[in-house]
Design a protein around this motif. Structure first.
Motif, PDB file in Angstrom:
ATOM      1  N   PRO A   1      -0.685  -4.445  -8.050  1.00  0.00           N
ATOM      2  CA  PRO A   1      -0.197  -2.907  -7.477  1.00  0.00           C
ATOM      3  C   PRO A   1      -0.009  -2.155  -8.528  1.00  0.00           C
TER       4      PRO A   1
ATOM      5  N   GLY B   1      -2.647  -3.619  -2.409  1.00  0.00           N
ATOM      6  CA  GLY B   1      -2.509  -3.145  -1.538  1.00  0.00           C
ATOM      7  C   GLY B   1      -3.457  -4.182  -0.118  1.00  0.00           C
TER       8      GLY B   1
ATOM      9  N   SER C   1      -5.410   4.143  -1.623  1.00  0.00           N
ATOM     10  CA  SER C   1      -4.673   3.309  -1.604  1.00  0.00           C
ATOM     11  C   SER C   1      -5.104   1.826  -0.874  1.00  0.00           C
TER      12      SER C   1
ATOM     13  N   THR D   1       0.940  -1.282  -0.173  1.00  0.00           N
ATOM     14  CA  THR D   1      -0.403   0.153   0.429  1.00  0.00           C
ATOM     15  C   THR D   1       1.130   1.636  -0.133  1.00  0.00           C
TER      16      THR D   1
ATOM     17  N   GLY E   1      -3.463  -0.449  -9.079  1.00  0.00           N
ATOM     18  CA  GLY E   1      -2.727   0.798  -8.043  1.00  0.00           C
ATOM     19  C   GLY E   1      -1.976   2.219  -8.408  1.00  0.00           C
TER      20      GLY E   1
ATOM     21  N   ASN F   1      -3.814   9.747  -0.784  1.00  0.00           N
ATOM     22  CA  ASN F   1      -2.890   8.755  -1.886  1.00  0.00           C
ATOM     23  C   ASN F   1      -2.913   7.436  -0.686  1.00  0.00           C
TER      24      ASN F   1
ATOM     25  N   GLY G   1       2.000   6.337  -7.102  1.00  0.00           N
ATOM     26  CA  GLY G   1       1.192   7.357  -7.475  1.00  0.00           C
ATOM     27  C   GLY G   1       1.412   8.875  -7.296  1.00  0.00           C
TER      28      GLY G   1
ATOM     29  N   ILE H   1       2.511   1.374  -3.465  1.00  0.00           N
ATOM     30  CA  ILE H   1       1.653   2.038  -4.581  1.00  0.00           C
ATOM     31  C   ILE H   1       1.371   3.833  -4.482  1.00  0.00           C
ATOM     32  N   ALA H   2       1.100   4.006  -2.877  1.00  0.00           N
ATOM     33  CA  ALA H   2       1.132   5.704  -2.769  1.00  0.00           C
ATOM     34  C   ALA H   2       2.292   6.484  -2.712  1.00  0.00           C
TER      35      ALA H   2
ATOM     36  N   LEU I   1      -7.688   0.057  -2.186  1.00  0.00           N
ATOM     37  CA  LEU I   1      -7.939  -0.192  -3.664  1.00  0.00           C
ATOM     38  C   LEU I   1      -8.318  -1.790  -4.107  1.00  0.00           C
TER      39      LEU I   1
ATOM     40  N   ILE J   1      -3.289   5.834  -8.621  1.00  0.00           N
ATOM     41  CA  ILE J   1      -3.899   6.762  -8.203  1.00  0.00           C
ATOM     42  C   ILE J   1      -2.977   8.030  -8.800  1.00  0.00           C
TER      43      ILE J   1
END
Length: 247
Positions: free
Chosen positions: A122, A204, A194, A60, A125, A190, A67, A63-64, A197, A129
């Motif tokens: 991911p 995530g 996330s 997660t 995701g 974000n 993104g 991803i944040a 998602l 994002i």
């Protein structure tokens, strides 16, 4: 529009919301015991899944971070095209309209489209994002550009400074606090987005929440919930610290 008119409209909107639909308020008295029973099944949390939880949190977080990074890169270019002071109206108006369209699309729908395009994991995701955050950050960056005071720039220009020196010593110092503030805020947003998602297969820790709840493993879902709470609190603390540092 007068203040009294605004208050009247606000009251009418609230009354309309309360009376125009079937709110099901009669279900509230019985909701408390059911909610208490549900929460009771989550106690005590099953800490045996901590490895899976850490894996989900790390994914997660990635991803944040990625993104947000890709959104910042895209927004830097789009912000110039969306700035009223940098380009003619024939350019910034369509670009701002495009950013508004991007922001209007729900993130969960974007994530589902990305899952359909690139598959589970991911990557959808990160793409979702990036797409969604760009619509917001590019708008904020463009406003930061438009709000730059021209007097310091003109002073440096009259002293013989070139465009790069003007950007470094007059434009960027005015923009930097705003850009940092908005970027940090978007990163925290974000991170929160996330977390859910995984419900649609976009990676995530949301995947673990869905899996444990659907299989009635509420003790494990409680562990995931506690981990999410800790992560959100840490992100808020980081956000607050950075806001104070750059304000």
């Amino acid at each position: 529009m007068g203040r009294s008119v605004i208050w009247v409209m606000l009251v009418l909107a609230i009354l309309w919301s309360l009376t125009s639909g079937d709110m099901g308020l009669g279900k509230l008295p019985g909701a408390g015991p059911r909610l208490a029973e549900f929460l009771g099944r989550m106690i005590p949390p099953d800490l045996s899944v901590w490895r899976e939880v850490l894996t989900g949190l790390a994914e997660t977080l990635r991803i944040a971070i990625l993104g947000t990074l890709f959104a910042v890169i895209l927004s830097a270019g789009l912000a110039v095209l969306a700035s009223e002071t940098m380009v003619p109206a024939a350019i910034w108006r369509p670009v701002r309209a495009l950013l508004a369209v991007i922001r209007s699309i729900p993130l969960i729908l974007v994530a589902m489209l990305m899952v359909g395009a690139v598959g589970l994991g991911p990557l959808p995701g990160i793409l979702a994002i990036t797409f969604h955050a760009t619509g917001m950050l590019a708008k904020f960056y463009a406003e930061a550009i438009d709000n730059v005071a021209t007097a310091p720039v003109a002073a440096l220009e009259s002293a013989g400074a070139n465009r790069i020196q003007q950007l470094r010593w007059a434009i960027w110092p005015q923009m930097a606090p705003v850009i940092v503030r908005d970027t940090v805020f978007r990163f925290e947003l974000n991170l929160r987005e996330s977390l859910i998602l995984g419900i649609v297969g976009a990676g995530g820790i949301g995947l673990y929440v869905q899996t444990y709840v659907r299989s009635f493993q509420y003790e494990k879902a409680a562990t995931v919930t506690l981990a999410i709470i800790v992560l959100v609190l840490l992100s808020e603390a980081l956000n607050t610290a950075l806001q104070k540092r750059f304000s």
